[in-house]
Motif scaffolding. Structure first.
Motif, mmCIF file in Angstrom:
data_model
loop_
_atom_site.group_PDB
_atom_site.id
_atom_site.type_symbol
_atom_site.label_atom_id
_atom_site.label_comp_id
_atom_site.label_asym_id
_atom_site.label_seq_id
_atom_site.Cartn_x
_atom_site.Cartn_y
_atom_site.Cartn_z
ATOM 1 N N GLU A 47 0.829 -1.214 0.000
ATOM 2 C CA GLU A 47 0.000 0.000 0.000
ATOM 3 C C GLU A 47 0.854 1.250 0.000
ATOM 4 O O GLU A 47 0.537 2.243 -0.630
ATOM 5 N N VAL A 48 1.943 1.183 0.767
ATOM 6 C CA VAL A 48 2.799 2.391 0.847
ATOM 7 C C VAL A 48 3.290 2.724 -0.553
ATOM 8 O O VAL A 48 3.206 3.855 -1.013
ATOM 9 N N LEU A 49 3.771 1.748 -1.192
ATOM 10 C CA LEU A 49 4.291 1.951 -2.565
ATOM 11 C C LEU A 49 3.184 2.479 -3.455
ATOM 12 O O LEU A 49 3.359 3.441 -4.194
ATOM 13 N N SER A 50 2.010 1.829 -3.352
ATOM 14 C CA SER A 50 0.934 2.243 -4.258
ATOM 15 C C SER A 50 0.557 3.682 -3.959
ATOM 16 O O SER A 50 0.297 4.466 -4.867
ATOM 17 N N LYS A 51 0.600 4.058 -2.665
ATOM 18 C CA LYS A 51 0.227 5.415 -2.321
ATOM 19 C C LYS A 51 1.225 6.387 -2.924
ATOM 20 O O LYS A 51 0.866 7.420 -3.483
ATOM 21 N N ALA A 52 2.515 6.016 -2.826
ATOM 22 C CA ALA A 52 3.561 6.876 -3.391
ATOM 23 C C ALA A 52 3.329 7.060 -4.886
ATOM 24 O O ALA A 52 3.436 8.166 -5.425
ATOM 25 N N ILE A 53 2.981 5.971 -5.545
ATOM 26 C CA ILE A 53 2.816 6.053 -7.019
ATOM 27 C C ILE A 53 1.590 6.904 -7.332
ATOM 28 O O ILE A 53 1.625 7.780 -8.207
ATOM 29 N N VAL A 54 0.494 6.673 -6.576
ATOM 30 C CA VAL A 54 -0.722 7.454 -6.835
ATOM 31 C C VAL A 54 -0.408 8.937 -6.659
ATOM 32 O O VAL A 54 -0.844 9.784 -7.443
ATOM 33 N N LEU A 55 0.394 9.209 -5.637
ATOM 34 C CA LEU A 55 0.749 10.606 -5.371
ATOM 35 C C LEU A 55 1.393 11.223 -6.613
ATOM 36 O O LEU A 55 1.029 12.322 -7.050
ATOM 37 N N CYS A 56 2.318 10.494 -7.211
ATOM 38 C CA CYS A 56 2.982 11.028 -8.424
ATOM 39 C C CYS A 56 1.962 11.227 -9.537
ATOM 40 O O CYS A 56 1.979 12.247 -10.239
ATOM 41 N N PHE A 57 1.066 10.260 -9.687
ATOM 42 C CA PHE A 57 0.062 10.389 -10.754
ATOM 43 C C PHE A 57 -0.793 11.622 -10.523
ATOM 44 O O PHE A 57 -1.073 12.372 -11.453
ATOM 45 N N ARG A 58 -1.158 11.815 -9.226
ATOM 46 C CA ARG A 58 -2.042 12.959 -8.938
ATOM 47 C C ARG A 58 -1.334 14.241 -9.318
ATOM 48 O O ARG A 58 -1.920 15.174 -9.834
ATOM 49 N N LEU A 59 -0.023 14.279 -9.024
ATOM 50 C CA LEU A 59 0.715 15.513 -9.317
ATOM 51 C C LEU A 59 0.836 15.741 -10.821
ATOM 52 O O LEU A 59 1.007 16.862 -11.268
ATOM 53 N N HIS A 60 0.756 14.654 -11.551
ATOM 54 C CA HIS A 60 0.863 14.775 -13.031
ATOM 55 C C HIS A 60 -0.324 15.537 -13.589
ATOM 56 O O HIS A 60 -0.261 16.139 -14.651
ATOM 57 N N PHE A 61 -1.418 15.526 -12.838
ATOM 58 C CA PHE A 61 -2.617 16.186 -13.388
ATOM 59 C C PHE A 61 -2.926 17.506 -12.685
ATOM 60 O O PHE A 61 -4.063 17.819 -12.446
ATOM 61 N N THR A 62 -1.861 18.268 -12.314
ATOM 62 C CA THR A 62 -2.099 19.598 -11.720
ATOM 63 C C THR A 62 -2.232 20.600 -12.836
ATOM 64 O O THR A 62 -2.067 20.263 -14.012
ATOM 65 N N LYS A 63 -2.484 21.868 -12.406
ATOM 66 C CA LYS A 63 -2.623 22.904 -13.429
ATOM 67 C C LYS A 63 -1.265 23.371 -13.938
ATOM 68 O O LYS A 63 -1.163 24.039 -14.933
#
Length: 1703
Positions: free
Chosen positions: A140-156
């Motif tokens: 989960e920790v890893l997945s959370k880290a990866i999701v975090l990067c993905f989320r940042l990919h879709f900023t303004k």
């Protein structure tokens, strides 16, 4: 400095303390808890540093506490504090002192920051550091880290986005790298148990190790996300783009293929998730058609990621195919099919460009292509993927020329027209500008039918560098520059060809080497696996159509020399490969393409259009694609102008530089790959021939082509460039054919075949015009033959066979070269130093000579002349060593035909005469038979009669040669025979030789006889006659040399065969009259139709055969089937005898007589006396010579030679043993009977039909045969046979004769002479009768039949026989006129009287001898004789000849004088009962005949005739009446009434007064009366009845006299002065005479014998007589006086009343 070194650790501790201090400072005011935490942290660190030696480990252990202050700091959300904290955390991470728990806390803190949108770049950095420096973060920790990067990919923020994207990529890579590392670590330790593949629960990854599990979950969720589904593991994702997902998938697949290949879980993902996903995402592209607009399938509403997704999908597909092909066979099939679809013309330009790039990527991987081929194309029910790819490329290229290719119409970057026209202009700079050092450098391009496409340099050969597949940043579809797609496709095509050909060539070579090595090791090893071959063949078969279509189009469109070179290279290597693999159709197709390109556009070359390619439509991916023909608008430099090689003269054609370039490729192909060309040599050579013709190269000595100006070629114009090339081309051409000596035999054959068919075409073209023909092929055949002389055997046949055809060509120049070539080759062949030499290699010698023989079939005189010259040369040079070549040479001499004209025949005949005079002893004896045949063929030619006759003379000379050299020839032939026989036995075949079973020397004779036999049926009578005489003479003269069994063949195969032929020809010969030939030759009328001429031949032949049968009778009888032969000969004699030709039929009978040995030949006793003692006459015959004027050439040793060779006894009959040949004679009798029956059977038709009537000499001869034949069959001659004979004799005599021969045969009626035929008939019966006479009892039953036959002939005297329904004139001499033989009324019946009379004499004579024979009595012969005689007796004066009835009477009297005593003797048996009435009738018919005597009968004649009548009555009185008691009563009664009638009547009304007294037959009447009376009163009456009959007769007589007298008196009174009618006067005179006779008789008779009543009646007459005295007639008066005179005896005184008790 490593992170674990003491200095580094020290530094770390210091830095951390510093960080904490700073933190404490910052948070002092606002965030006291943080400050406190920081300060306690410092304490903690110091403690750890102090207490532990391994500071890092201790730090890691307590890392949660160490990190805590920083996490709290981040929680403040103050930028400054946050930045500081993040930096510190990163420092900890980089030294790997963060524990798992701490890491989890860190990630949670980072998540919060992210959600608050703080320090985004720093966050990414931190995550990256955390994940890259250690592997503690999992699940989960890893997945959370990866999701975090993905989320940042879709900023303004753009920068954040890009950084995040990069981070994600890196993180994903890291996850997979960890897994790879983990695998490495565990590699050696243990094999993991295989996962359960079929498990469909996506969560079940329990079998995976931690890192692998992370990678699995990550990859699975990436697939979910791309598919717009919720992730399982990456919880907290808010949004995601497909393009990004696809890029990530692609990078994972591309970078970590082994993960998927080694782990089944991952393979499962690939199959179950990735592929369906890709296929799903492709669907809008598949459905899309240009112009329908594009729709996005992304969940994000704003984007239109159409191009980006499609392009990325293609990249994914490329990776899948490249790495996972083996896993995803079915899926790849679908991907490849989609790929092919994207090349469609209806798809947008950019899509097609991207697809082409993808295809190019595949094309540079030949091994991959091979796998496609194996997996799809070679499987049943599978898409032919490899084929489709190639075809799609091809149709793609074609579509570029057909569709406007200005890029995607919606976003074209250049105006459609501009660039095109500009570059077109430069390309059209014209030939001048492109010349040496010309001004502008033209851009490489393709141009086809107005479409111009530039060629770019897109990638290095063999690598597929893509442009559009790399445009990951573009969202809008890019615009594609002009020519880009074409250039990629072109490169792909070339790479494909290069890859496949080099790969397969390498493998083939390797296989061949291995095979060779294996051969050395173990020669009988099995061949290598055929699978490889199948794959190669399938690959070529799958791709060649598409490749060829594309390449030939490109070749046509290419304007650039190097592009052209590349295309040609590709076509060449494909052609060579197909050749090596033995794939004929594709090989020919590629070669055809090169050939077409070598020739001017639209050049009419049949071989290329008739080859299987001309307008064949190859179906490529459902589209029909036409094979393009070169278009004429290609802008090329013209380098030569020349004449096309066609049958009809046409304008000129131009050759361009490209044509010459192609020609060189063609030469190169033939030179280097000649061994694989096979049948396509034809294409290659045909093309070269045309090019050579256009360039004006002509053949010179030995067949080399030299640049010579064409005779009619002023139109040939060559540029200097080509002029310098020509010698080179000519040289290469010659080298090409010289190098044929290095080809293997099969390839050499292909080359020869190709040259031959090429030459055939040149011949076709040269028909019907005098144009210079193309001699390319003939010249090259000669050249090839000369360089391959050492193995000439293998190509000699096809080579010469073709040159022989050339020799028959109507075009003289063509023919001359053909003959030149063939004679040069023969001479070269005979003079070449062969190994072994020709004298030892007879087969080769014959092979070389054979074409010389074949030239004989050529009709052209010039060729035959050359041939005969050649024969002459050969005879001069090699004559002594010809040996086995003799048959061929003789064959050439003998190959004469009737249409060749006299001069050639004469020349050839002179050769033959030379051979016969000089060479017979030197040639092998086996050839003698050929000499016979050749001589025979000169006999059969019909151009020159004299040659025919001379050649028959030659045959006689040859037979003499055989005769003289008999022993030598026999020995040599028998040696040869033994060899041949052994060879035949080895092969298990029978020996194939004419007349085989006979000994070889005999066979030679048989051939000679057979040849003469053929000449005997020649159409020309002179030849037939000469040949016939020669044949029968040789058989007679030399036949003694033959062994007895050979005679069998002579009889059956020679003589009878000849007879059959002659019979057939004669029966079908023409009956038309032949006009006298040439005016000065007169033809005798007996030979003026073909039929008559054939008749002569038939006669000659039949006579010859019969003579042989006669002279060699004994020899032939020793043969087994003599009887059969005899029958056949008789059959021939029969058919000849029955032929409708008098000459033939008569001759047939002569032959019949000869074989029955009725004709005794003249004996020649010279030198034979010694033999004559014990030689039967037959053999004597056989040693005579009966040839026409040819004495037997007999050397004294002949008899000895025969004796030595065959044993002398064979020819002499064993003493005292006669052959039983009754069967032969009976066979002859049957034949005789059949001939007789047939030829005497009267025609059935009416009078109008033309009929054939056999001639008298023929019938005579036929009948004359019988007596002799009878001698031999007498023993078994039966009644049946006699009847048969009778029918024939009767028939023969009945045949009438034709009026034009009658004067020679018919005697006039005055001479009573028998014709020879009639003589013969009687002789035959005579022979028979004599034989019966001396024969046994049972023969005598034949007497009656002989009588019957003779009596039939007797009847001819009164009624001549009728011959069918023919009208015959019964005239002696019909006027002799030459009316057509068959005119029906021109038949004359013979005078049969002499014959009938002679027959009658024979009857009487015979009866005289045989009257008492049982058979004669039983068969009622006497009755039959009487019955037959009754006819002439009844006719009497009406008989055709007076002598007939007289003879009949005298015969009757003679017969009766013999027969009656016999009849009386046999009275009781009743065998004669029926004879008496017949006899009575005969008497009555004769004595009281109905015919009147002719008027001119003289009185003396009449008296003589009357005397005959009297004789008959006297016979009755002496031979019959005295024996009345033995004779039936009725008969006696009839005799009495006859005498009665005779005694009264008998006068004829026609007598004149003066003759009255004589004509009354008084003497006859008187005798009758006397006899009657004598019998009436005879005292010998045995019964009262007889007396009663005579008394009654008497009373009737007296009564009648009374009546006559009374009537006379009455009439006398009434008539007054008129005299009474003559008749009545005669009658009365007769009556009166009768009365006087009666009175005399009564006086002589014993009184007791006379009845009283008679006296009474006599006396009663007296008064009546007295009344007659008044009559006026002096005759009556004198008769009355005689009658009254005797009455004086009655004048007695009356006696007493009673006398003898009677009143």
């Amino acid at each position: 400095m490593s992170p674990s070194s003491p200095e580094a650790v020290k530094k770390l501790v210091e830095n951390m303390q510093a960080d904490l201090r700073s933190l404490s400072m910052e948070c002092k005011k606002k965030f006291p808890p943080v400050k406190e935490a920081a300060e306690s942290g410092i304490v903690k660190i110091k403690t750890i540093a102090a207490r532990n030696t391994d500071i890092l480990a201790a730090l890691k252990e307590n890392s949660s506490e160490v990190v805590q202050p920083f996490l709290m700091g981040c929680g403040t959300k103050e930028p400054k504090i946050t930045q500081l904290c993040l930096a510190a955390i990163q420092r900890l991470m980089s030294h790997e002192v963060v524990s798992e728990a701490a890491a989890g806390n860190i990630i949670n803190m980072l998540w919060q920051l992210m959600e608050n949108g703080l320090e985004e770049l720093k966050l990414l950095q931190t995550v990256l550091v955390l994940l890259t420096t250690n592997t503690i973060v999992h699940d989960e920790v890893l997945s959370k880290a990866i999701v975090l990067c993905f989320r940042l990919h879709f900023t303004k923020d753009n920068i954040t986005n890009n950084t995040a994207a990069a981070t994600v990529r890196q993180v994903v890579t890291v996850v997979f790298e960890r897994m790879v590392a983990e695998d490495e670590r565990f590699k050696g330790l243990m094999e993991e148990p295989p996962a359960v593949q079929g498990n469909s629960n996506r969560r079940s990854v329990s079998t995976l190790r931690p890192s692998a599990k992370d990678a699995y979950m990550l990859f699975q969720d990436l697939c979910q996300l791309v598919n717009a589904d919720a992730p399982y593991w990456l919880v907290g994702m808010t949004e995601m783009t497909r393009t990004f997902g696809l890029e990530l998938l692609e990078s994972v697949l591309n970078d970590f293929p082994e993960v998927f290949l080694q782990h089944q879980e991952f393979s499962f993902l690939l199959k179950e998730r990735v592929c369906p996903l890709v296929i799903k995402l492709f669907s809008p592209n598949i459905k899309f058609r240009q112009g329908c607009g594009s729709s996005s399938s992304s969940p994000a509403p704003v984007e239109k990621p159409y191009f980006p997704i499609c392009m990325r999908l293609l990249r994914v597909v490329s990776v899948l195919i490249k790495h996972f092909y083996s896993l995803l066979v079915t899926e790849c099939e679908i991907f490849l099919s989609l790929l092919v679809k994207f090349l469609d013309g209806e798809k947008p330009q950019w899509l097609r460009a991207v697809a082409v790039e993808s295809v190019h990527r595949l094309c540079v991987q030949p091994h991959l292509l091979r796998s496609f081929c194996q997996s799809y194309d070679m499987k049943q029910h599978s898409t032919k993927v490899f084929r489709d790819i190639v075809n799609a490329l091809g149709s793609f290229i074609q579509s570029l020329f057909i569709l406007p290719s200005a890029g995607n119409s919606s976003s074209s970057s250049t105006p459609a027209g501009g660039s095109v026209s500009a570059s077109q202009g430069s390309a059209q700079g014209g030939p001048g500008s492109g010349g040496a050092g010309g001004g502008l450098i033209t851009q490489a391009a393709f141009e086809y039918r107005g479409t111009w496409i530039p060629l770019m340099n897109v990638s290095v050969q063999g690598s597929a560098k893509a442009t559009y597949l790399e445009m990951l940043d573009k969202v809008e579809p890019p615009s594609i520059p002009e020519g880009y797609a074409m250039s990629v496709a072109f490169s792909a095509l070339l790479d494909l060809v290069r890859g496949i050909t080099s790969m397969i060539e390498r493998e083939i070579s390797k296989q061949e080497q291995e095979a060779a090595m294996r051969e050395e090791a173990e020669p009988a090893s099995p061949p290598q696996d055929p699978m490889a071959h199948e794959v190669w063949e399938e690959m070529v078969n799958a791709c060649w159509c598409g490749l060829l279509a594309a390449l030939s189009l490109l070749l046509d469109a290419s304007t650039d020399e190097s592009a052209t070179e590349n295309i040609l290279k590709a076509e060449l290597s494909m052609a060579s490969l197909c050749g090596r693999l033995g794939l004929v159709t594709p090989r020919d197709a590629f070669i055809t393409a090169i050939c077409k390109a070598s020739l001017p556009p639209h050049y009419a070359l049949t071989i290329l259009s008739t080859a299987n390619l001309s307008n064949k439509v190859y179906s490529i991916q459902g589209q029909s694609v036409q094979m393009v023909s070169p278009s004429s608008e290609s802008h090329q430099q013209v380098v030569a102008v020349g004449q096309p090689l066609t049958a009809q003269p046409q304008g000129t054609v131009v050759l361009t530089a490209k044509n010459i370039q192609c020609m060189r490729t063609l030469l190169n192909l033939a030179h280097c790959h000649g061994a694989y060309l096979g049948t396509s040599w034809q294409l290659v050579l045909a093309t070269l021939q045309h090019l050579v013709w256009i360039l004006g190269l002509k053949p010179s000595v030995g067949g080399v082509l030299k640049p010579g100006r064409a005779v009619e070629g002023p139109s040939t114009v060559l540029t200097t460039a080509v002029m310098t090339d020509l010698p080179v081309i000519s040289n290469i051409l010659s080298k090409l054919f010289e190098s044929s000596q290095y080809l293997d035999d099969v390839s050499l054959h292909h080359l020869i075949n190709a040259l031959c068919s090429l030459s055939m075409e040149a011949m076709e073209m040269a028909y019907g015009n005098n144009k210079e023909p193309s001699l390319f092929a003939v010249a090259k055949l000669l050249e090839t033959g000369l360089v391959n002389m050492d193995r000439i055997e293998i190509l000699w046949r096809p080579l010469t066979a073709h040159l022989l055809e050339v020799c028959q060509h109507p075009n003289a120049r063509m023919r001359e070269w053909g003959a030149e070539a063939i004679t040069s080759l023969i001479k070269a062949g005979l003079s070449f130093k062969h190994e072994p030499p020709l004298s030892k290699n007879q087969r080769l010698q014959l092979l070389l000579l054979n074409p010389l023989k074949e030239l004989s079939n050529v009709l052209h005189a010039d060729i035959r002349q050359k041939q005969l010259e050649c024969v002459l040369q050969i005879l001069q040079n090699q004559g002594d060593s010809l040996g086995p070549g003799w048959p061929l040479v003789l064959g050439v001499i003998g190959a004469i035909r009737n249409d060749q004209g006299e001069s050639l025949i004469r020349t050839a005949f002179q050769c033959l005469q030379l051979v016969v005079t000089d060479f017979l002893p030197t040639m092998p004896c086996m050839c003698l038979q050929i000499v016979v045949d050749v001589a025979g063929s000169f006999g059969l030619q019909n151009q020159e009669l004299n040659i025919s006759l001379t050649s028959i003379g030659l045959l006689w000379n040859i037979s003499d040669y055989f005769f003289q050299r008999g022993e030598a020839i026999t020995e040599e032939l028998e040696r040869e025979e033994a060899v041949l026989l052994k060879q035949a036995q080895d092969k298990g075949e029978p020996l194939n030789r004419p007349f085989h079973p006979a000994p070889p020397f005999d066979c030679l004779w048989l051939c000679l006889y057979a040849k003469l036999g053929e000449l005997c049926v020649d159409p020309r009578p002179a030849v037939r006659k000469s040949a016939g005489q020669t044949m029968f003479s040789t058989i007679a003269a030399h036949g003694t040399l033959l062994q007895p069994p050979t005679w069998n063949i002579v009889v059956w195969k020679v003589l009878f065969h000849l007879l059959d032929c002659v019979r057939k020809s004669s029966s079908t010969a023409d009956k038309e009259k032949i006009e006298s030939g040439g005016g000065n030759i007169l033809i005798h009328h007996s030979r003026d139709t073909a039929e008559k001429q054939w008749a002569e031949t038939w006669v000659l032949t039949l006579a010859g055969v019969a003579r042989i049968f006669n002279t060699r009778r004994y020899l032939l009888q020793l043969l087994g089937d003599f009887f059969k032969a005899w029958e056949v000969l008789l059959d021939h004699i029969q058919s000849a005898a029955l032929s409708k030709n008098n000459e033939v039929s008569l001759a047939a009978l002569k032959s019949f007589q000869e074989i029955l040995q009725l004709v005794t030949p003249i004996k020649d006793t010279d030198k034979l006396d010694a033999l004559a003692m014990d030689v039967s006459p037959v053999l004597m015959e056989s040693l005579q010579v009966s040839g026409p004027g040819r004495p037997l050439v007999r050397s004294d040793s002949l008899a000895e030679r025969l004796a030595q060779r065959y044993g002398a006894q064979a020819s002499l009959p064993p003493p005292g043993e006669e052959l039983d040949d009754s069967a032969l004679w009976w066979s002859a009798w049957n034949t005789w009977y059949r001939i007789g029956t047939e030829c005497t059977r009267p025609p059935s038709g009416g009078a109008d039909k033309l009929v054939f009537v056999p001639s008298q000499p023929f019938l005579t001869a036929l009948i004359q045969i019988f007596p002799a034949l009878y001698q031999h069959i007498a023993g078994g001659f039966s009644m049946e046979d006699l009847k048969k004979l009778g029918v024939i004799l009767y028939g023969a005599v009945s045949v009438p004769i034709s009026s034009d021969t009658s004067p020679f045969i018919l005697p006039s009626y005055t001479e009573a002479v028998l014709t020879s035929l009639q003589e013969a008939v009687l002789t035959a019966l005579d022979v028979l009768q004599k034989a019966i006479c001396v024969g046994s009892e049972n023969l005598q039953v034949m007497y009656p039949a002989i009588f019957e036959q003779l009596l039939l002939f007797v009847e001819f005297s009164c009624k001549p026989p009728q011959y069918g329904k023919m009208e015959t004139k019964h005239v002696a001499n019909a006027k002799y006129n030459q009316i057509q033989l068959f005119a029906p009324a021109e038949w004359v019946a013979l005078n049969y009287v002499p014959f009938a009379e002679r027959s009658l004499e024979v009857v009487v004579d015979l009866y005289h001898k045989t009257a008492c024979h049982k058979a004669v009595i039983n068969e009622k012969v006497l009755q039959n004789i009487i019955k037959t005689l009754r006819i002439p007796l009844g006719l009497k004066y009406a008989c055709p000849a007076e002598s007939t009835w007289k003879l009949a009477v005298s015969s009757l009297l003679k017969v009766l004088s013999i027969g009656l005593p016999v009849a009386r003797q046999q009275a009781s048996s009743g065998k004669f009962d029926t004879m008496w009435p017949e006899l009575a009738n005969a008497f009555e018919d004769f004595l009281f005949t109905k015919s009147t005597p002719p008027d001119n009968l003289s009185i003396q004649e009449f008296q003589r005739n009357e005397a005959v009548d009297v004789e008959v009555v006297q016979l009755i009185s002496t031979e019959i009446l005295p024996f009345a008691n033995f004779i039936p009563k009725e008969f006696v009664g009839r005799i009495m009434s006859m005498l009665n009638k005779g005694s009264i009547h008998s006068q004829s009304s026609s007598f004149t007064e003066a003759e009255m007294d004589i004509r009354m037959r008084e003497e006859f009447s008187k005798v009758c009366f006397e006899t009657l009376l004598q019998f009436s009163f005879s005292n010998k009456v045995s019964t009262p009845q007889e007396g009663y009959i005579s008394r009654m007769a008497l009373s009737v007589l007296l009564q009648r006299a009374q009546d006559v007298l009374r009537r006379y008196v009455e009439d006398q009174r009434l008539s007054g002065r008129c005299p009474l009618p003559r008749q009545q006067v005669t009658e009365i005179i007769f009556v009166l005479k009768a009365i006087s006779t009666l009175m005399d008789s009564l006086k002589k008779t014993q009184p007791e014998n006379v009845d009283v009543n008679v006296w009474a009646q006599v006396i009663a007459l007296y008064p009546t007589l007295v009344e007659c005295i008044t009559c006026s007639s002096p005759e009556v008066s004198s008769a009355l006086k005689d009658a009254l005179g005797p009455f004086k005896d009655f004048m007695q005184p009356p006696v007493s009343k009673v006398q003898n008790g009677e009143s």
